[in-house]
Design an enzyme around this catalytic site. Structure first.
Site, PDB file in Angstrom:
ATOM      1  N   GLU A   7       0.820  -1.224   0.000  1.00  0.00           N
ATOM      2  CA  GLU A   7       0.000   0.000   0.000  1.00  0.00           C
ATOM      3  C   GLU A   7       0.844   1.259   0.000  1.00  0.00           C
ATOM      4  OE1 GLU A   7      -3.587   1.744   2.752  1.00  0.00           O
ATOM      5  OE2 GLU A   7      -3.585  -0.369   2.200  1.00  0.00           O
ATOM      6  N   ASP A 110      -2.872  -3.075   2.761  1.00  0.00           N
ATOM      7  CA  ASP A 110      -3.360  -3.289   4.126  1.00  0.00           C
ATOM      8  C   ASP A 110      -4.501  -4.298   4.132  1.00  0.00           C
ATOM      9  OD1 ASP A 110      -1.527  -1.611   5.173  1.00  0.00           O
ATOM     10  OD2 ASP A 110      -2.916  -0.048   5.797  1.00  0.00           O
ATOM     11  N   TYR A 316      -1.592  -4.564  13.617  1.00  0.00           N
ATOM     12  CA  TYR A 316      -2.356  -3.715  12.699  1.00  0.00           C
ATOM     13  C   TYR A 316      -3.335  -2.817  13.461  1.00  0.00           C
ATOM     14  CZ  TYR A 316      -5.197  -2.471   8.619  1.00  0.00           C
ATOM     15  OH  TYR A 316      -5.857  -1.780   7.636  1.00  0.00           O
TER      16      TYR A 316
END
Length: 697
Positions: A7, A110, A316
């Site tokens: 990303e 992501d 995350y």
């Protein structure tokens, strides 16, 4: 060769190091088996209305509902409008070439709804048909990346995630574009931005503001007294159970205490109170607590958490779950042990206990990603704010797996002259998780009183207070309200159950709040969120409309979650959102409250009872049952008051010059009403020319 697409460049660099793609090229890394490239967030986006040949704000164009959404490279806004971003265009060319030179793609954007959409939009735009796999990881540690590459899955497993992401993107476009244009046309001047999520969010801020400002405080009185405590020189304070709205009963209670100087014990209740450890953080709960304790905005907390994630220090961050699965629970002892050399947490590790709490462990409640945890990587060179957020996540891990807090609570009720008074004592039997931050360490010890005893009144008083309104929203309370679509829920587990019906997602709520600031709809005063005059004016128009309905917006989010789980077709959602768009556009075009207007003596040509009111971009009948709108802008020209008056009184104007066709050609025409009082163009000169041509024949 295989191409791995991340990303952002920083993530691509870490993956490239693991797969030994060490040669740096323009826009990618190259190795023996892999190319590793990157996006800069969304490289491709749905085109704005001008991409479909629709320019300007015109009621005749609304609602704008493209049958198929057109994708274009991301643009940048300039003083002269939007233009292509040259860096984005160059990176798209690099990625398209790498895709053509590869036999397979590994998607490493992501692992969530937006990350999936970033790749799929790009994949569609460049016309790629290569098969692709998905790298789905919850941290950027070397171990997590290697394990993820060993268990990559077919990309089609995540099709439903893409369908949900695409449906959300298109819904936001449909609602945002049409609502913004409709309210701007109705307002008559300026530009007002509305959105599927931002408008209900603004509505919650404004509603709370008016509740606070219109609240009338009422006086309340309470009586109190003190009696000797368990130890010398200590006292126990009792307060009346009732808070009186009138002064007289409080005075009577006070006088009784002062006169009788004694009270009778009527009830002694002792019970064990157990406080379970808190759940681990998800992003929203982290943002709420960072705002409450440290004054961080939601956007700042997300940015700090993202930096910690990219530094491999935490898992995350854009997670919506406060639980971890059983396999991750097996790693918790090692993660706790990793903090033994941390000067902040080393001494507190012993407070966790030998048996770890399982309250935050539930495979069934883990969504795309598990709750926030620190990794086993020791962070280096953190800024003060990054350290604050990191310590919050570590501290919550210790709290979540520590033992329960157990207290003995004693409640003593006494009576004087028929009025009940109460005092509470607490003895900490096990500090448990409360000890991590040194909370709940002091006992409040009461004497061994029993029912029927008489206690002396050492001193008594009467206090006057005021009822208080609900405070203005802070970012913490607004995030909580967004999480449950405005429902006030205090219990963590009930809040978790309502998440599917919240508005926005953990990943988008901070951006929504920042949008309200950037649009000048609200501002910060200390920690409070205060709507501006512009925001309040907009709220006054939309507060009773569907566009501002918080629970309805929550229902849309629940529907998107169903698409993600494969329980609803995206086409069904699209049909519903198109119908909704048509409804809100009609509602907004009919609104006329944003700005002042001029009254007139012109009778409404339709209902023949109302009077026409002149606004900036619309003239409207003031009869609510009718509400005939006549929009001033026709084919790029704004009709004057005189021209509108002529249309209203005669049903048609004289020939007006200065109109422009969609092809950009100037023309002149008469503006007239048709049988249903819609405005139409007539071309009398053209008609006469045709008639004279026939006579010559």
């Amino acid at each position: 060769m295989k191409t791995i697409i991340a990303e952002k460049p920083s993530v691509a660099r870490e993956i490239a190091r693991i797969v030994k793609a060490s040669k740096r090229e323009i826009g990618y890394y190259a190795g023996a088996e892999y190319y590793v490239t990157w996006a800069f967030g969304h490289l491709v986006q749905p085109a704005l209305p001008d991409g479909y040949g629709i320019k300007g704000f015109h009621p005749d164009n609304l609602p704008i509902i493209p049958p198929v959404f057109k994708l274009i490279p991301r643009q940048i806004k300039t003083d002269k409008g939007y233009k292509p971003d040259s860096d984005v265009a160059a990176q798209i060319k690099v990625i398209a070439r790498l895709f053509r030179e590869s036999e397979r793609i590994i998607v490493a954007t992501d692992a969530g709804r937006e990350g999936e959409l970033i790749f799929r939009y790009l994949y569609e735009y460049v016309g790629c048909a290569l098969p692709f796999d998905r790298l789905w990881i919850s941290s950027l540690t070397d171990k997590a990346i290697r394990e993820g590459l060993e268990r990559i899955e077919s990309g089609n497993k995540y099709d439903n995630l893409y369908y949900a992401a695409k449906a959300r993107s298109e819904a936001d476009w449909l609602v945002g574009i049409n609502a913004t244009q409709a309210i701007t046309i109705a307002a008559g001047r300026g530009t007002y931005s509305l959105g599927r999520v931002q408008t209900p969010t603004l509505a919650m801020v404004c509603k709370r503001y008016w509740e606070n400002k219109r609240f009338t405080p009422e006086p309340v009185w309470q009586a109190h007294f003190a009696t000797p405590g368990a130890e010398a020189d200590t006292v126990v304070k009792f307060s009346s159970v009732e808070k009186w709205k009138e002064k007289a009963p409080a005075e009577a209670a006070y006088k009784a205490l002062d006169t009788q100087r004694a009270v009778s014990v009527t009830k002694v209740e002792r019970k064990e109170t157990v406080q379970e450890p808190p759940l681990l953080y998800d992003l929203t709960s982290l943002q709420k607590e960072a705002n409450t304790k440290h004054g961080f905005s939601a956007e700042k907390t997300l940015s700090l958490a993202q930096k910690l994630y990219e530094a491999k220090a935490i898992t995350y961050p854009r997670t919506g779950s406060r639980y971890i699965p059983e396999d991750v629970f097996g790693e918790i002892p090692a993660l706790l042990l990793a903090q033994k050399n941390n000067p902040v947490w080393a001494k507190r590790l012993a407070l966790v206990g030998d048996t770890l709490s399982c309250r935050s462990v539930d495979d069934g409640k883990v969504t795309d990603h598990h709750a926030l945890l620190p990794t086993d990587v020791k962070p280096k060179m953190l800024s003060a704010d990054e350290q604050t957020v990191y310590d919050m996540i570590v501290g919550r891990m210790l709290e979540a797996f520590a033992e329960r807090c157990i207290k003995d609570v004693t409640t003593v009720t006494v009576v004087c002259d028929g009025v009940e008074y109460v005092a509470k004592g607490t003895i900490i039997r096990q500090a448990g998780w409360r000890g991590i931050y040194g909370e709940e360490t002091e006992d409040i010890v009461l004497p061994e009183w029993t029912e029927g005893m008489t206690l002396p009144v050492g001193g008594c008083s009467m206090t006057e207070g005021k009822t208080k309104p609900k405070p203005l929203h802070t970012e913490a309370t607004l995030l909580a309200a967004m999480e449950t679509a405005g429902r006030e829920i205090g219990n963590d587990e009930m809040r978790q159950a309502l998440k599917a019906c919240g508005i926005g997602t953990p990943a988008t709520r901070a951006a929504i709040i920042e949008t309200l600031f950037s649009r000048e709809y609200m501002t910060r005063y200390k920690k409070s969120l205060v709507p501006t005059e512009k925001g309040l004016a907009l709220y006054s128009v939309v507060k009773s409309m569907r566009i501002a309905d918080v629970e309805l917006t929550g229902d849309w989010e629940a529907a998107l979650a169903k698409i993600e789980r494969g329980e609803m077709r995206a086409e069904t959602f699209r049909e519903a959102i198109e119908s909704y768009t048509e409804q809100i556009t009609s509602e907004l075009l009919a609104s006329d409250k944003l700005f002042t207007h001029k009254g007139s003596d012109c009778l409404c040509p339709k209902c023949r009872t109302g009077r026409m009111q002149f606004y900036g971009k619309v003239v409207r009948c003031d009869n609510d049952a009718c509400g005939l709108p006549v929009f001033r802008i026709k084919a790029g020209k704004t009709l004057s008051d005189a021209e509108i008056t002529e249309l209203l009184t005669k049903g048609r104007t004289e020939v007006i010059k200065g109109f422009n066709s969609k092809q950009g050609k100037a023309f002149s025409a008469v503006v007239a009403f048709d049988a249903e009082f819609n405005t139409v163009f007539e071309f009398p000169e053209q008609t006469r020319v045709k008639k004279s041509t026939k006579r010559k024949k």
